[in-house]
Design an enzyme around this catalytic site. Structure first.
Site, PDB file in Angstrom:
ATOM      1  N   GLU A  19       0.834  -1.213   0.000  1.00 35.02           N
ATOM      2  CA  GLU A  19       0.000   0.000   0.000  1.00 35.02           C
ATOM      3  C   GLU A  19       0.859   1.248   0.000  1.00 35.02           C
ATOM      4  O   GLU A  19       1.827   1.349   0.762  1.00 35.02           O
ATOM      5  CB  GLU A  19      -0.896  -0.018   1.248  1.00 35.02           C
ATOM      6  CG  GLU A  19      -2.262   0.562   1.007  1.00 35.02           C
ATOM      7  CD  GLU A  19      -3.068  -0.238  -0.009  1.00 35.02           C
ATOM      8  OE1 GLU A  19      -3.013   0.097  -1.209  1.00 35.02           O
ATOM      9  OE2 GLU A  19      -3.745  -1.192   0.394  1.00 35.02           O
ATOM     10  N   ASP A  22       2.901   2.056  -5.010  1.00 30.26           N
ATOM     11  CA  ASP A  22       2.882   1.970  -6.489  1.00 30.26           C
ATOM     12  C   ASP A  22       3.520   3.202  -7.119  1.00 30.26           C
ATOM     13  O   ASP A  22       4.260   3.107  -8.087  1.00 30.26           O
ATOM     14  CB  ASP A  22       1.477   1.684  -7.046  1.00 30.26           C
ATOM     15  CG  ASP A  22       0.424   2.735  -6.745  1.00 30.26           C
ATOM     16  OD1 ASP A  22       0.640   3.600  -5.853  1.00 30.26           O
ATOM     17  OD2 ASP A  22      -0.643   2.697  -7.399  1.00 30.26           O
ATOM     18  N   LEU A 110     -12.546   0.757  -2.855  1.00 30.32           N
ATOM     19  CA  LEU A 110     -12.414  -0.438  -3.697  1.00 30.32           C
ATOM     20  C   LEU A 110     -12.338  -0.053  -5.182  1.00 30.32           C
ATOM     21  O   LEU A 110     -12.602  -0.849  -6.066  1.00 30.32           O
ATOM     22  CB  LEU A 110     -13.574  -1.410  -3.442  1.00 30.32           C
ATOM     23  CG  LEU A 110     -13.691  -1.940  -2.006  1.00 30.32           C
ATOM     24  CD1 LEU A 110     -14.895  -2.865  -1.855  1.00 30.32           C
ATOM     25  CD2 LEU A 110     -12.423  -2.672  -1.561  1.00 30.32           C
ATOM     26  N   SER A 111     -11.977   1.211  -5.411  1.00 24.79           N
ATOM     27  CA  SER A 111     -11.670   1.691  -6.761  1.00 24.79           C
ATOM     28  C   SER A 111     -12.826   1.716  -7.739  1.00 24.79           C
ATOM     29  O   SER A 111     -12.715   1.239  -8.872  1.00 24.79           O
ATOM     30  CB  SER A 111     -10.546   0.867  -7.387  1.00 24.79           C
ATOM     31  OG  SER A 111      -9.350   1.263  -6.826  1.00 24.79           O
ATOM     32  N   ASP A 157      -4.555   0.655  -9.408  1.00 24.45           N
ATOM     33  CA  ASP A 157      -6.000   0.414  -9.503  1.00 24.45           C
ATOM     34  C   ASP A 157      -6.444   0.179 -10.946  1.00 24.45           C
ATOM     35  O   ASP A 157      -7.182  -0.762 -11.240  1.00 24.45           O
ATOM     36  CB  ASP A 157      -6.785   1.602  -8.937  1.00 24.45           C
ATOM     37  CG  ASP A 157      -6.416   1.901  -7.499  1.00 24.45           C
ATOM     38  OD1 ASP A 157      -5.741   1.064  -6.880  1.00 24.45           O
ATOM     39  OD2 ASP A 157      -6.795   2.975  -7.003  1.00 24.45           O
TER      40      ASP A 157
HETATM   41  C1  GLA Z   1      -5.173   4.672  -4.349  1.00 23.54           C
HETATM   42  C2  GLA Z   1      -4.411   4.974  -5.649  1.00 23.54           C
HETATM   43  C3  GLA Z   1      -3.399   3.861  -5.960  1.00 23.54           C
HETATM   44  C4  GLA Z   1      -2.537   3.528  -4.755  1.00 23.54           C
HETATM   45  C5  GLA Z   1      -3.383   3.351  -3.499  1.00 23.54           C
HETATM   46  C6  GLA Z   1      -2.549   3.193  -2.267  1.00 23.54           C
HETATM   47  O1  GLA Z   1      -6.000   3.570  -4.515  1.00 23.54           O
HETATM   48  O2  GLA Z   1      -5.295   5.122  -6.731  1.00 23.54           O
HETATM   49  O3  GLA Z   1      -2.623   4.228  -7.074  1.00 23.54           O
HETATM   50  O4  GLA Z   1      -1.557   4.512  -4.572  1.00 23.54           O
HETATM   51  O5  GLA Z   1      -4.268   4.442  -3.289  1.00 23.54           O
HETATM   52  O6  GLA Z   1      -1.788   2.036  -2.332  1.00 23.54           O
END
Ligand code: GLA
Length: 372
Positions: A19, A22, A110-111, A157
């Site tokens: 976490e 990236d 959860l994107s 994500d």
């Molecule tokens: C969000 C961002 C990702 C990543 C996470 C943390 O989801 O969109 O790119 O940095 O936070 O790991």
């Protein structure tokens, strides 16, 4: 429902570990979920992209020549940004009608936004008759998130939303985009995703602040060691060069270096079926996100601590950007129901918020289906 030509979907995601690394060139271990955004799309013979949602009253008509001017639209900015950047990347846009339907819970960490962006681009490609590369779709979707949603996110994500595979996590090297599909075999355990239900606030600004902090750390370390990103450092390297950093900047960089190391160990533990070890790594990840990276907050900490206190739980951590959203816990199958009861009761007592547990599976990335 009216007739559409394609049904295109892309996934929400849960990150198992890795976490806030990236955007530091680190490795991550996310999995795509069966929660997804679906786009029904058909060409309409105009120069407009018409947008509608199954569960929102809003409707928008975006002019293909003016896609840059829709950044202010609350719901349509994602689609506008994606269409604009897809065209800028050299792809043809055709006028179309899109109907969106999202089952990724909004604001859950959860994107949902990645699922919307990736499925939008995949739908634009499908309706233009193009067979698009999911990796390119992910990269353009990430640009749209940065430029239109104002979050300087990494690639995790959008990458997993586009390239996920049922039953597998992706070990993704965010520096090189090399990937490995790692089957999620959890030896008698389940992954339990729980939402702390704290309304998201200031996520974008805090997120961008962390990014600036790790960039500062990188610039300082580069003065004493030629690296291209923080993920180039092993914990042993950091024991040496970390001395040039101080205070919060030191803490942020330490999290990144140690979290990258935990990802490597987690992949091995999962492959070798060592669930206790995987669980311990999840706990260590949460502690680091709480104490060093400071992206958890009272509610996520309470939820993770409640989970970690249950005897059937081997490990629990926040997942995603943090500041609210979800935890992911590794829980022995036979204990799952009792775990949920225990966690919900203790968390609500401590914070006043309810918990939502999600039923979802590890699903595929982009899917495209021609409808007849
Ligand atoms: C969000 C961002 C990702 C990543 C996470 C943390 O989801 O969109 O790119 O940095 O936070 O790991």
């Amino acid at each position: 429902m009216e007739k559409y030509l394609y049904k295109v979907t892309a996934a929400g995601r849960v990150n198992l570990i890795g976490e806030h690394v990236d955007y530091c060139g680190g490795k991550v271990l996310p999995a795509a979920l069966s929660f997804r955004n679906t786009v029904y799309v058909r060409p309409n013979g105009t120069d407009k992209i018409n947008l509608a949602w199954t569960d929102l009253p809003e409707k928008y008509s975006l002019e293909i020549g003016k896609l840059e001017s829709y950044r202010h639209l609350k719901h349509a900015k994602y689609q506008a940004g994606c269409a604009h950047l897809w065209e800028k990347a050299g792809h043809k846009l055709v006028g179309c009608d899109m109907l969106h339907e999202c089952t990724v819970p909004f604001g859950s960490g959860l994107s949902s936004s990645a699922a919307i962006e990736v499925s939008t681009i995949a739908a634009l490609a499908a309706v233009a008759g193009e067979e698009a590369d999911p990796v390119e779709i992910a990269l353009v979707a990430q640009k749209a998130e940065i430029e239109y949603a104002g979050v300087s996110c990494g690639i995790m994500d959008q990458y997993v939303s586009a390239n996920g595979k049922a039953g597998c996590a992706i070990r993704l090297d965010c520096k090189t985009l090399e990937r490995e599909y790692v089957p999620v075999h959890l030896g008698g355990c389940a992954l339990v995703i729980a939402n702390c239900n704290k309304p998201h606030a200031l996520v974008e600004s805090k997120y961008n602040e962390r990014r600036a902090e790790v960039e500062e750390a990188l610039a300082l370390i580069k003065k004493v060691k030629p690296i291209s990103c923080l993920a180039d450092l092993t914990p042993a390297d950091f024991a040496e060069v970390g001395k040039v950093l101080h205070g919060k900047i030191y803490d942020r960089a330490k999290h990144v270096v140690e979290e990258c190391d935990r990802v490597n160990r987690a992949v091995v533990a999962m492959k070798e079926g060592r669930m206790e070890e995987l669980g311990a790594l999840l706990n260590a990840s949460h502690a680091s996100l709480k104490d060093l990276y400071e992206v958890t907050g009272k509610e996520l900490d309470s939820l993770a601590a409640a989970a970690q206190a249950h005897p059937a739980c081997l490990g629990s951590r926040m997942t995603g950007a943090g500041f609210g959203g979800c935890t992911v816990s590794l829980v022995k199958h036979e204990g799952v129901e009792d775990f949920k009861k225990f966690v919900a009761e203790r968390y609500t007592r401590e914070t006043g918020y309810p918990v939502t547990f999600y039923e979802t599976e590890i699903g595929d990335g982009i899917t495209v289906e021609k409808l007849d």
